[in-house]
Scaffold this active site. Structure first.
Site, short mmCIF file in Angstrom:
data_model
loop_
_atom_site.label_atom_id
_atom_site.label_comp_id
_atom_site.label_asym_id
_atom_site.label_seq_id
_atom_site.Cartn_x
_atom_site.Cartn_y
_atom_site.Cartn_z
N TYR A 92 8.39 1.43 4.77
CA TYR A 92 8.42 0.44 3.78
C TYR A 92 9.59 -0.14 3.15
O TYR A 92 10.64 0.67 3.20
CB TYR A 92 7.27 0.37 2.70
CG TYR A 92 7.67 0.63 1.39
CD1 TYR A 92 7.49 -0.33 0.40
CD2 TYR A 92 8.16 2.03 1.07
CE1 TYR A 92 7.99 -0.19 -0.71
CE2 TYR A 92 8.46 2.12 -0.37
CZ TYR A 92 8.23 1.03 -1.28
OH TYR A 92 8.86 1.47 -2.71
N TYR A 106 5.23 -3.59 4.61
CA TYR A 106 4.99 -2.15 5.30
C TYR A 106 4.93 -2.13 6.68
O TYR A 106 4.70 -3.18 7.35
CB TYR A 106 3.27 -1.75 4.74
CG TYR A 106 3.35 -1.85 3.17
CD1 TYR A 106 3.82 -0.62 2.41
CD2 TYR A 106 2.20 -2.51 2.59
CE1 TYR A 106 3.55 -0.52 1.23
CE2 TYR A 106 2.17 -2.42 1.34
CZ TYR A 106 2.63 -1.53 0.58
OH TYR A 106 2.58 -1.38 -0.81
N ARG A 108 2.77 0.75 8.60
CA ARG A 108 2.29 1.97 8.30
C ARG A 108 0.79 2.01 8.94
O ARG A 108 0.22 3.03 9.15
CB ARG A 108 2.06 2.21 6.62
CG ARG A 108 1.00 1.05 6.11
CD ARG A 108 1.13 0.98 4.55
NE ARG A 108 0.91 2.25 3.97
CZ ARG A 108 0.87 2.57 2.63
NH1 ARG A 108 1.14 1.59 1.78
NH2 ARG A 108 0.70 3.62 2.18
N GLY A 256 8.11 2.16 -8.59
CA GLY A 256 8.16 3.71 -8.67
C GLY A 256 7.58 3.82 -10.27
O GLY A 256 7.67 5.28 -10.79
N ASP A 259 4.50 5.63 -10.90
CA ASP A 259 4.53 6.92 -10.53
C ASP A 259 5.12 7.89 -11.55
O ASP A 259 4.79 8.77 -11.58
CB ASP A 259 5.13 6.92 -8.91
CG ASP A 259 4.62 6.21 -8.09
OD1 ASP A 259 3.20 5.61 -8.27
OD2 ASP A 259 5.07 5.58 -7.07
N1 LIG Z 1 9.61 -4.01 -18.94
C1 LIG Z 1 9.41 -2.84 -19.26
N2 LIG Z 1 10.03 -2.39 -20.26
C2 LIG Z 1 9.86 -0.91 -20.83
N3 LIG Z 1 8.88 -0.31 -19.94
C3 LIG Z 1 8.30 -0.72 -18.86
C4 LIG Z 1 8.61 -1.95 -18.47
N4 LIG Z 1 7.70 -1.97 -17.39
C5 LIG Z 1 7.09 -1.07 -17.23
N5 LIG Z 1 7.42 -0.29 -18.03
C6 LIG Z 1 6.94 1.14 -17.95
O1 LIG Z 1 6.60 1.89 -16.65
C7 LIG Z 1 5.24 2.12 -16.93
C8 LIG Z 1 4.31 1.78 -15.61
O2 LIG Z 1 4.37 0.43 -15.45
P1 LIG Z 1 3.45 -0.38 -14.71
O3 LIG Z 1 2.24 -0.05 -14.89
O4 LIG Z 1 3.77 -1.81 -14.44
O5 LIG Z 1 3.88 0.24 -13.07
P2 LIG Z 1 3.01 0.00 -11.88
O6 LIG Z 1 3.02 -1.35 -11.44
O7 LIG Z 1 1.96 0.92 -11.85
O8 LIG Z 1 4.34 0.78 -10.92
P3 LIG Z 1 4.34 1.42 -9.42
O9 LIG Z 1 5.14 0.38 -8.61
O10 LIG Z 1 4.98 2.62 -9.51
O11 LIG Z 1 3.04 1.37 -8.79
C9 LIG Z 1 4.91 1.39 -18.25
O12 LIG Z 1 3.63 2.07 -18.71
C10 LIG Z 1 6.06 1.51 -19.06
O13 LIG Z 1 5.95 2.99 -19.38
O1 LIG Z 2 2.92 0.76 -2.10
C1 LIG Z 2 2.79 1.91 -1.50
O2 LIG Z 2 1.70 2.46 -0.86
C2 LIG Z 2 3.84 2.96 -1.51
O3 LIG Z 2 3.35 4.19 -1.51
C3 LIG Z 2 5.16 2.32 -1.59
C4 LIG Z 2 5.69 2.85 -2.84
O4 LIG Z 2 6.57 4.18 -2.74
C5 LIG Z 2 4.95 2.97 -3.99
O5 LIG Z 2 4.26 1.54 -4.08
C6 LIG Z 2 5.44 3.18 -5.68
O6 LIG Z 2 4.45 3.16 -6.35
#
Ligand SMILES: Nc1ncnc2c1ncn2[C@@H]1O[C@H](COP(=O)(O)OP(=O)(O)OP(=O)(O)O)[C@@H](O)[C@H]1O
Ligand SMILES: O=C(O)C(=O)C[C@H](O)[C@H](O)CO
Length: 324
Positions: A92, A106, A108, A256, A259
């Site tokens: 990806y 992606y 995948r 990320g 995660d």
């Molecule tokens: N703009 C920001 N400022 C400060 N902290 C942030 C901000 N955006 C995200 N975070 C932190 O990152 C955490 C995860 O954010 P979010 O739930 O948006 O991620 P996600 O979309 O699940 O990410 P991923 O891509 O890994 O799935 C939040 O709970 C917070 O701790």
């Molecule tokens: O989006 C996905 O399926 C992935 O696993 C790629 C990235 O590593 C993931 O979105 C990060 O949370």
């Protein structure tokens, strides 16, 4: 106390090679970093000193070797990894979107990981690791990877079970052609701890209201709602809410962070810490990843968790990983 030689946490999901740009997703020899949500969690947990295994299938190719090497070098137990002689490791790329977000491209479909199913969990190297673990970490992405992966996910969530499951909803719109989130919502209710972003909660459960989410998810002991830059809150079974402010972060790239939040929270849970500290660990882990372009990062100093509420809420994490 963690017993040497066993993993407190087992992560299961699809490993991906993160390549530099969308053009490179078709290139099996492109330079890459190890990624995939559950791999990121495993790397972040290992960096925090938690004994962790990642289990799953990789291709017998350059990117599969890269993932395996990266995990092993980080101290993740790789003994439960299977290598598929025929199918490739998924790839990806992430690119900036016009709205300031990130577009994921992606490759995948038909990957080695996608061919895995419940039988993977019966292989002694996988079964024994899971039998010894206190926690299993999974995400909703796996339900969308393939029918067999969805069946493996359901098997991991089946009760009775000895381990507890953290389920990160990780709704990936582009992986669900019918747009129906019901399968992910049903799986989430079988977990012990559910992690969901406020935006995802509205998409998958139709609400981000803590009380309404709790009514829709009666199964888990904790439902954790992440509200980006604002706060995260954990809704307990009795409806009580524990809330912790997010940090002020100079975001470089957001993918990320969820995660890293999961890994921070899990680190606290493995160590038996109170839920408020677990949420702070989540924020601190996320901040470390938000200020780098990659999907995982070394943790920020642990003593920051002990700041008082005012100092915590004004703590700024900048792109040079300086926390002031
Ligand atoms: N703009 C920001 N400022 C400060 N902290 C942030 C901000 N955006 C995200 N975070 C932190 O990152 C955490 C995860 O954010 P979010 O739930 O948006 O991620 P996600 O979309 O699940 O990410 P991923 O891509 O890994 O799935 C939040 O709970 C917070 O701790
Ligand atoms: O989006 C996905 O399926 C992935 O696993 C790629 C990235 O590593 C993931 O979105 C990060 O949370």
């Amino acid at each position: 106390m963690e017993t040497p030689g066993r993993s407190a946490v087992v992560c299961f999901g699809e490993a991906l090679a993160l390549v530099p740009d969308a053009a490179a997703v078709d290139d099996p020899r492109a330079p890459a970093h190890a990624a995939g949500a559950e791999v990121n969690v495993a790397l972040d947990l290992a960096a925090a000193g938690v004994a962790v295994a990642w289990v799953g299938r990789l291709g017998d190719d350059r990117h599969g070797a890269l993932v395996q090497h990266t995990l092993a070098a980080a101290g993740v137990d790789t003994g439960g990894i299977g290598v598929d002689p025929d199918l490739p490791t998924g790839r990806y790329a992430k690119s900036p979107a016009p709205d300031g977000g990130t577009v994921m491209t992606y490759r995948r479909s038909g990957s080695a990981a996608s061919a895995a199913g419940p039988e993977l969990l019966e292989l002694p190297a996988v079964r024994d690791r899971i039998a010894d673990a206190d926690w299993v970490h999974v995400s909703g992405i796996t339900a969308a990877v393939s029918t067999s992966c969805a069946a493996a996910l359901a098997a991991l969530l089946a009760r009775p079970r000895r381990y507890r499951v953290v389920f990160d909803v990780n709704w990936r719109e582009q992986m669900w052609p019918d747009g129906n989130p019901a399968p992910v919502a049903a799986l989430a209710d079988r977990a012990d701890v559910v992690l969901v972003g406020a935006d995802e909660a509205r998409r998958v459960f139709g609400t981000d209201d803590p009380a309404r989410l709790r009514a829709l998810l009666p199964g888990p002991e904790l439902v954790v709602v992440k509200d980006g830059a604002r706060r995260a809150l954990a809704v307990h079974r009795d409806g009580a809410v524990t809330e912790r402010a997010a940090l002020v972060v100079d975001v470089v790239e957001p993918v990320g962070a969820g995660d890293a939040f999961a890994a921070g929270l899990l680190t606290g849970l493995v160590r038996g810490e109170d839920v408020g500290r677990c949420l702070r660990r989540g924020h601190l882990g996320a901040a470390a990843v938000l200020v780098v372009p990659g999907d995982s990062a070394a943790p920020l100093p642990e003593h920051l968790l002990d700041l008082d509420d005012d100092a915590w809420a004004t703590l700024r994490v900048s792109a040079d990983r300086e926390a002031v």
